[in-house]
Design a protein around this motif. Structure first.
Motif, PDB file in Angstrom:
ATOM      1  N   PRO A 130      19.218  10.950  12.077  1.00  0.00           N
ATOM      2  CA  PRO A 130      20.209   9.870  12.280  1.00  0.00           C
ATOM      3  C   PRO A 130      20.491   9.591  13.749  1.00  0.00           C
ATOM      4  O   PRO A 130      20.761   8.444  14.122  1.00  0.00           O
ATOM      5  CB  PRO A 130      21.452  10.415  11.567  1.00  0.00           C
ATOM      6  CG  PRO A 130      20.933  11.375  10.557  1.00  0.00           C
ATOM      7  CD  PRO A 130      19.742  12.006  11.194  1.00  0.00           C
ATOM      8  N   VAL A 131      20.397  10.619  14.586  1.00  0.00           N
ATOM      9  CA  VAL A 131      20.606  10.441  16.026  1.00  0.00           C
ATOM     10  C   VAL A 131      19.554   9.499  16.594  1.00  0.00           C
ATOM     11  O   VAL A 131      19.853   8.625  17.423  1.00  0.00           O
ATOM     12  CB  VAL A 131      20.562  11.806  16.746  1.00  0.00           C
ATOM     13  CG1 VAL A 131      20.638  11.624  18.254  1.00  0.00           C
ATOM     14  CG2 VAL A 131      21.685  12.703  16.263  1.00  0.00           C
ATOM     15  N   HIS A 132      18.317   9.658  16.148  1.00  0.00           N
ATOM     16  CA  HIS A 132      17.221   8.837  16.663  1.00  0.00           C
ATOM     17  C   HIS A 132      17.369   7.373  16.255  1.00  0.00           C
ATOM     18  O   HIS A 132      16.798   6.490  16.926  1.00  0.00           O
ATOM     19  CB  HIS A 132      15.883   9.375  16.161  1.00  0.00           C
ATOM     20  CG  HIS A 132      15.378  10.541  16.947  1.00  0.00           C
ATOM     21  ND1 HIS A 132      14.496  10.414  17.992  1.00  0.00           N
ATOM     22  CD2 HIS A 132      15.654  11.872  16.843  1.00  0.00           C
ATOM     23  CE1 HIS A 132      14.234  11.609  18.508  1.00  0.00           C
ATOM     24  NE2 HIS A 132      14.921  12.508  17.822  1.00  0.00           N
ATOM     25  N   PHE A 133      18.109   7.103  15.179  1.00  0.00           N
ATOM     26  CA  PHE A 133      18.289   5.721  14.766  1.00  0.00           C
ATOM     27  C   PHE A 133      19.584   5.121  15.316  1.00  0.00           C
ATOM     28  O   PHE A 133      19.633   3.924  15.619  1.00  0.00           O
ATOM     29  CB  PHE A 133      18.276   5.629  13.237  1.00  0.00           C
ATOM     30  CG  PHE A 133      16.893   5.673  12.651  1.00  0.00           C
ATOM     31  CD1 PHE A 133      16.213   4.505  12.357  1.00  0.00           C
ATOM     32  CD2 PHE A 133      16.259   6.882  12.410  1.00  0.00           C
ATOM     33  CE1 PHE A 133      14.927   4.539  11.823  1.00  0.00           C
ATOM     34  CE2 PHE A 133      14.975   6.928  11.884  1.00  0.00           C
ATOM     35  CZ  PHE A 133      14.311   5.753  11.589  1.00  0.00           C
ATOM     36  N   LEU A 134      20.626   5.925  15.462  1.00  0.00           N
ATOM     37  CA  LEU A 134      21.918   5.400  15.912  1.00  0.00           C
ATOM     38  C   LEU A 134      22.000   5.250  17.430  1.00  0.00           C
ATOM     39  O   LEU A 134      22.565   4.276  17.927  1.00  0.00           O
ATOM     40  CB  LEU A 134      23.047   6.320  15.423  1.00  0.00           C
ATOM     41  CG  LEU A 134      23.274   6.345  13.917  1.00  0.00           C
ATOM     42  CD1 LEU A 134      24.339   7.380  13.558  1.00  0.00           C
ATOM     43  CD2 LEU A 134      23.682   4.974  13.399  1.00  0.00           C
ATOM     44  N   CYS A 135      21.431   6.190  18.161  1.00  0.00           N
ATOM     45  CA  CYS A 135      21.554   6.155  19.628  1.00  0.00           C
ATOM     46  C   CYS A 135      20.838   4.954  20.258  1.00  0.00           C
ATOM     47  O   CYS A 135      21.415   4.297  21.134  1.00  0.00           O
ATOM     48  CB  CYS A 135      21.059   7.466  20.231  1.00  0.00           C
ATOM     49  SG  CYS A 135      22.209   8.831  19.996  1.00  0.00           S
ATOM     50  N   PRO A 136      19.594   4.636  19.865  1.00  0.00           N
ATOM     51  CA  PRO A 136      18.991   3.416  20.445  1.00  0.00           C
ATOM     52  C   PRO A 136      19.782   2.158  20.119  1.00  0.00           C
ATOM     53  O   PRO A 136      19.934   1.283  20.974  1.00  0.00           O
ATOM     54  CB  PRO A 136      17.599   3.375  19.796  1.00  0.00           C
ATOM     55  CG  PRO A 136      17.304   4.779  19.437  1.00  0.00           C
ATOM     56  CD  PRO A 136      18.626   5.362  19.036  1.00  0.00           C
ATOM     57  N   LEU A 137      20.298   2.083  18.901  1.00  0.00           N
ATOM     58  CA  LEU A 137      21.074   0.902  18.513  1.00  0.00           C
ATOM     59  C   LEU A 137      22.320   0.755  19.384  1.00  0.00           C
ATOM     60  O   LEU A 137      22.596  -0.326  19.919  1.00  0.00           O
ATOM     61  CB  LEU A 137      21.463   1.006  17.038  1.00  0.00           C
ATOM     62  CG  LEU A 137      22.328  -0.130  16.488  1.00  0.00           C
ATOM     63  CD1 LEU A 137      21.610  -1.471  16.633  1.00  0.00           C
ATOM     64  CD2 LEU A 137      22.692   0.130  15.028  1.00  0.00           C
ATOM     65  N   SER A 138      23.075   1.837  19.549  1.00  0.00           N
ATOM     66  CA  SER A 138      24.287   1.778  20.360  1.00  0.00           C
ATOM     67  C   SER A 138      23.962   1.515  21.829  1.00  0.00           C
ATOM     68  O   SER A 138      24.658   0.751  22.505  1.00  0.00           O
ATOM     69  CB  SER A 138      25.086   3.076  20.210  1.00  0.00           C
ATOM     70  OG  SER A 138      24.313   4.195  20.597  1.00  0.00           O
TER      71      SER A 138
END
Length: 273
Positions: A130-138
């Protein structure tokens, strides 16, 4: 009471371990998501002015075009054609630098590969994914807020793939190139170190991988569905982004899985590692 205290200590240690792992991963992924669009932005002036014509007189008519073309000649031709998103978002040089600093490589395909190599557990992979998907988005959303509109439209432009090929064909191509990406990225630096060859040449060796086409238009892989999702979401674009990425998503995961098994069998880590 003693057993309860031991259980509490184990639970506390486990939570602390998870927190350290998540924060380290988040910093690495966020930093990569910050630098990659800026690198993309830095390349854009050269791409815009690059002289791709074969006519010598045309090339000489613009000093800027000639200079840009000369500079881009050291990169894959697909970079000048904006067909190599992986060269920007999964640059070997950027990933090496981040891994050296943070201790982890901020790439979905490589983290999956490392999991099946035995470097981390499936539990850890499920925690960090989930970190790999949420951090780029933010990170991309923050960049969009602070960058001028015209600049943000270039740095955060979505990567669009053609849908004319059959889904299975695109999946096979995506899985194949991601498998090659993980193996080459992990093996070549070790081979170069043994032969006292500079590690940065790994990025040059990977030029064909970045240029490998995964769709009929010649677009290369981004080596991360998280990047595709984040760019499409920031651009508020569903067609060509979120709706077409099944082959990209599963191809990256299968490629990382196959790459990890190849690494574990033919290039296993030392027992001391």
């Amino acid at each position: 009471e003693e057993e309860e205290e031991e259980e509490e200590e184990e639970t506390g240690f486990y939570k602390q371990e998870i927190w350290i792992m998540v924060t380290r991963e988040a910093r690495a992924v966020s930093f990569c998501a910050l630098i990659a669009p800026l690198f993309r932005l830095a390349l854009q002036p050269f791409i815009s002015h690059a002289c791709l014509a074969t006519d010598v007189e045309t090339c000489q008519s613009s000093n800027m075009s000639a200079l840009a073309g000369w500079l881009l000649s050291v990169f894959p031709q697909t970079v000048a054609q904006n067909l190599a998103p992986g060269f920007v978002f999964a640059s070997a040089w950027l990933l090496f630098a981040i891994r050296d600093h943070f201790g982890v490589v901020p790439n979905v395909s490589l983290r999956i590969c490392e999991t099946f190599m035995g470097r981390m557990s499936l539990r850890d992979l499920c925690v960090i994914m989930p970190v790999h998907f949420l951090c780029p988005l933010s990170t991309f959303m923050i960049l969009k807020l602070f960058l001028p509109t015209g600049v943000a439209s270039i740095a955060l432009a979505p990567v669009v793939y053609s849908n004319t090929n059959a889904w299975f064909v695109e999946f096979i191509r995506e899985a194949t190139v991601n498998c090659a990406f993980t193996v080459v990225f992990l093996v070549m630096p070790e081979l170069f170190a043994l032969n006292k060859i500079p590690r940065f040449l790994t990025g040059v060796v990977m030029y064909p991988i970045y240029s490998f086409s995964v769709d009929p238009n010649g677009m290369g892989s981004a080596f991360g569905p998280n990047v595709l999702y984040a760019l499409a979401a920031v651009a508020e674009r569903s067609k060509g982004g979120l709706g077409q990425s099944r082959a990209r998503f599963f191809g990256v995961f299968v490629g990382g899985f196959v790459g990890g098994n190849i690494m574990r069998r033919y290039f296993p880590d030392d027992a001391k590692r």
